[in-house]
Design an enzyme around this catalytic site. Structure first.
Site, PDB file in Angstrom:
ATOM      1  CG  ASP A  19      48.316  60.557   3.433  1.00 25.86           C
ATOM      2  OD1 ASP A  19      48.324  61.789   3.593  1.00 25.86           O
ATOM      3  OD2 ASP A  19      48.452  60.012   2.334  1.00 25.86           O
ATOM      4  CD  GLU A 275      44.346  55.841  -2.132  1.00 23.88           C
ATOM      5  OE1 GLU A 275      45.116  56.731  -2.548  1.00 23.88           O
ATOM      6  OE2 GLU A 275      44.740  54.707  -1.826  1.00 23.88           O
TER       7      GLU A 275
HETATM    8  O1  TRH Z   1      41.176  63.594   3.390  1.00 32.99           O
HETATM    9  P1  TRH Z   1      41.465  63.256   1.985  1.00 32.99           P
HETATM   10  O2  TRH Z   1      41.525  64.374   1.022  1.00 32.99           O
HETATM   11  O3  TRH Z   1      42.834  62.462   1.901  1.00 32.99           O
HETATM   12  C1  TRH Z   1      43.652  62.596   0.746  1.00 32.99           C
HETATM   13  C2  TRH Z   1      43.777  61.261   0.083  1.00 32.99           C
HETATM   14  O4  TRH Z   1      44.186  60.296   1.008  1.00 32.99           O
HETATM   15  C3  TRH Z   1      44.794  61.311  -1.034  1.00 32.99           C
HETATM   16  O5  TRH Z   1      45.041  60.017  -1.560  1.00 32.99           O
HETATM   17  C4  TRH Z   1      46.088  61.841  -0.490  1.00 32.99           C
HETATM   18  O6  TRH Z   1      47.009  61.945  -1.538  1.00 32.99           O
HETATM   19  C5  TRH Z   1      45.831  63.176   0.128  1.00 32.99           C
HETATM   20  O7  TRH Z   1      44.889  63.074   1.188  1.00 32.99           O
HETATM   21  C6  TRH Z   1      47.127  63.715   0.694  1.00 32.99           C
HETATM   22  O8  TRH Z   1      40.355  62.233   1.447  1.00 32.99           O
HETATM   23  P2  TRH Z   1      40.079  60.721   1.757  1.00 32.99           P
HETATM   24  O9  TRH Z   1      41.109  59.864   1.110  1.00 32.99           O
HETATM   25  O10 TRH Z   1      38.672  60.475   1.428  1.00 32.99           O
HETATM   26  O11 TRH Z   1      40.277  60.553   3.320  1.00 32.99           O
HETATM   27  C7  TRH Z   1      39.349  61.121   4.218  1.00 32.99           C
HETATM   28  C8  TRH Z   1      39.247  60.215   5.426  1.00 32.99           C
HETATM   29  O12 TRH Z   1      38.532  60.897   6.456  1.00 32.99           O
HETATM   30  C9  TRH Z   1      38.464  58.951   5.117  1.00 32.99           C
HETATM   31  O13 TRH Z   1      39.063  57.848   5.781  1.00 32.99           O
HETATM   32  C10 TRH Z   1      37.107  59.234   5.711  1.00 32.99           C
HETATM   33  C11 TRH Z   1      37.473  60.055   6.910  1.00 32.99           C
HETATM   34  N1  TRH Z   1      36.406  60.896   7.438  1.00 32.99           N
HETATM   35  C12 TRH Z   1      35.946  60.629   8.700  1.00 32.99           C
HETATM   36  O14 TRH Z   1      36.404  59.674   9.336  1.00 32.99           O
HETATM   37  N2  TRH Z   1      34.978  61.411   9.227  1.00 32.99           N
HETATM   38  C13 TRH Z   1      34.434  62.453   8.526  1.00 32.99           C
HETATM   39  O15 TRH Z   1      33.548  63.143   9.059  1.00 32.99           O
HETATM   40  C14 TRH Z   1      34.909  62.709   7.202  1.00 32.99           C
HETATM   41  C15 TRH Z   1      34.311  63.837   6.424  1.00 32.99           C
HETATM   42  C16 TRH Z   1      35.908  61.915   6.665  1.00 32.99           C
END
Ligand code: TRH
Length: 397
Positions: A19, A275
């Protein structure tokens, strides 16, 4: 334009990092590429600080990367900007909504930026206006993979930066060293693992350990750590690596969001989730396995099916079969070992397919550009029939 556009972005952190990950990416792009004055309201600065270490969770107001970051409650004392973007249907506080209504549609564009989905109903709902109490309409904006949707977040220089990074032979070694990670063995298959909990991976790990070709598994922080520690019968601490046969396992730190792309670019295969990392793996043009956010009513399986229908439309049959088998095995349980073996056999073709898909997506305008176009000249559709009716949106009950 006589004055810079002022935008308010509102983010309610449901769980995980996506999010705020999506909201932060959008806010920075609006500020950096469109000269907007952006206020980003977030209700969980601790989660925000995990992806952006410059964030001070206890600060009342702070400016990071040209974005004004404010606590959620500050909206009660402020007037709305010209564009108000509520992420994923988060509900604004009544006082702020009243001020939106008082200023009216001539002064405020009120947008709900919804979750990404490849499902066909999105095209018919994107840019629909939903009348709200007080006579102002809320614009429903849907990201997507087709020209009839709102596009995907993509920074203007992203693909150029990736191409330059890939042309630099030492880039991956430098990136890994900066994370305290050893370079993978020669000819090793590298896999980035950023998924939700997925039990039943022991046979998969065992198969990689027994394989003739070495594999390096970069494990991002998350619930898979415990699954893997159980197989290792040891706790792999952050930054630590260990070897089992042909399999090297490295436990990664959580990196700042702007470094996350390099992790994706460093890997041969990206296991991603949710996402934002799902989209970033597509911009990385890497073979990817998407672990969709599990939903109790299995709605995530429809999202996967809809995405694969688009993603695999022009895929050669062996690529199609390998991607479907791996997606089903990962998301629905099943024989992960044979699906992985089939997937690895197709890797050269999977990489070419990922590159073609990335080029296909890059031919469409990015989300931030389209969003500003949509609010600059809103598509005046007849509002929905009943007062207050809103189009079907996964983020609203
Ligand atoms: O963390 P998520 O599972 O987030 C999810 C999705 O947003 C989904 O749509 C929502 O409904 C749910 O949460 C509640 O996965 P996502 O979307 O890949 O987001 C992870 C974020 O973290 C992404 O912007 C990448 C960031 N990230 C880092 O900045 N550093 C890291 O080391 C890692 C592993 C991820």
């Amino acid at each position: 334009m006589s004055h810079p556009l002022h935008c308010d972005v509102f983010c309610h952190v449901v769980d995980n990092f996506g999010d705020v990950g999506v909201a932060w990416r959008l806010a920075r792009q609006l500020a950096h590429e469109h000269a907007c004055v952006v206020r980003l309201f977030v209700d969980d600065l601790n989660t925000f600080a995990a992806i952006c270490p410059q964030i001070q969770p206890r600060m009342g107001q702070q400016t990071v990367d040209a974005v004004n970051i404010l606590p959620w409650s500050r909206q009660q004392q402020l007037d709305p900007s010209e564009i108000v973007i509520e992420m994923f249907g988060c509900h604004l506080l009544p006082g702020f909504i009243e001020r939106i209504q008082r200023l009216g549609a001539r002064r405020v564009h009120w947008v709900n930026l919804d979750h990404l989905s490849a499902e066909s109903w999105v095209e018919g709902t994107h840019l629909r206006l939903s009348p709200q109490p007080g006579g102002i309409d809320k614009l429903f904006y849907f990201p997507g993979f087709t020209p009839a949707t709102g596009g995907l977040l993509r920074e203007a220089d992203l693909l150029r930066r990736r191409a330059a990074w890939e042309r630099l032979p030492s880039a991956r070694r430098i990136a890994l060293r900066s994370l305290g990670l050893p370079p993978p063995p020669e000819h090793a298959l590298t896999v980035l693992l950023f998924s939700y909990a997925r039990s039943g991976i022991r046979a998969w790990l065992q198969a990689m350990a027994a394989a003739s070709r070495p594999t390096t598994l970069w494990i991002c922080p998350g619930p898979m750590r415990a699954e893997i520690d159980s197989w290792l019968n040891m706790q792999l601490s952050t930054g630590q690596s260990t070897v089992r046969g042909s399999l090297t396992l490295c436990s990664l730190p959580f990196v700042p969001q702007e470094r996350f792309d390099e992790l994706l670019w460093s890997a041969d295969v990206c296991v991603v989730r949710g996402e934002d990392s799902f989209v970033r793996a597509q911009w990385a043009a890497r073979p990817m396995v998407w672990h969709a956010y599990p939903q109790h009513d299995q709605a995530h399986l429809e999202k996967i099916e809809a995405f694969l229908r688009l993603y695999l439309r022009d895929a050669p049959p062996p690529v199609h079969a390998a991607v479907v088998a791996m997606s089903e095995a990962w998301n629905q349980g099943g024989d992960l070992v044979s699906a992985w073996q089939q997937y690895v056999e197709q890797l050269p073709q999977l990489r070419l397919h990922a590159q073609a898909w990335c080029a296909h997506l890059a031919a469409m305008p990015d989300l931030a550009t389209q969003l500003l176009q949509a609010t600059a000249d809103p598509l005046r559709q007849p509002p929905l029939a009943t007062q207050g009716a809103a189009p079907r949106s996964p983020s609203e009950p």
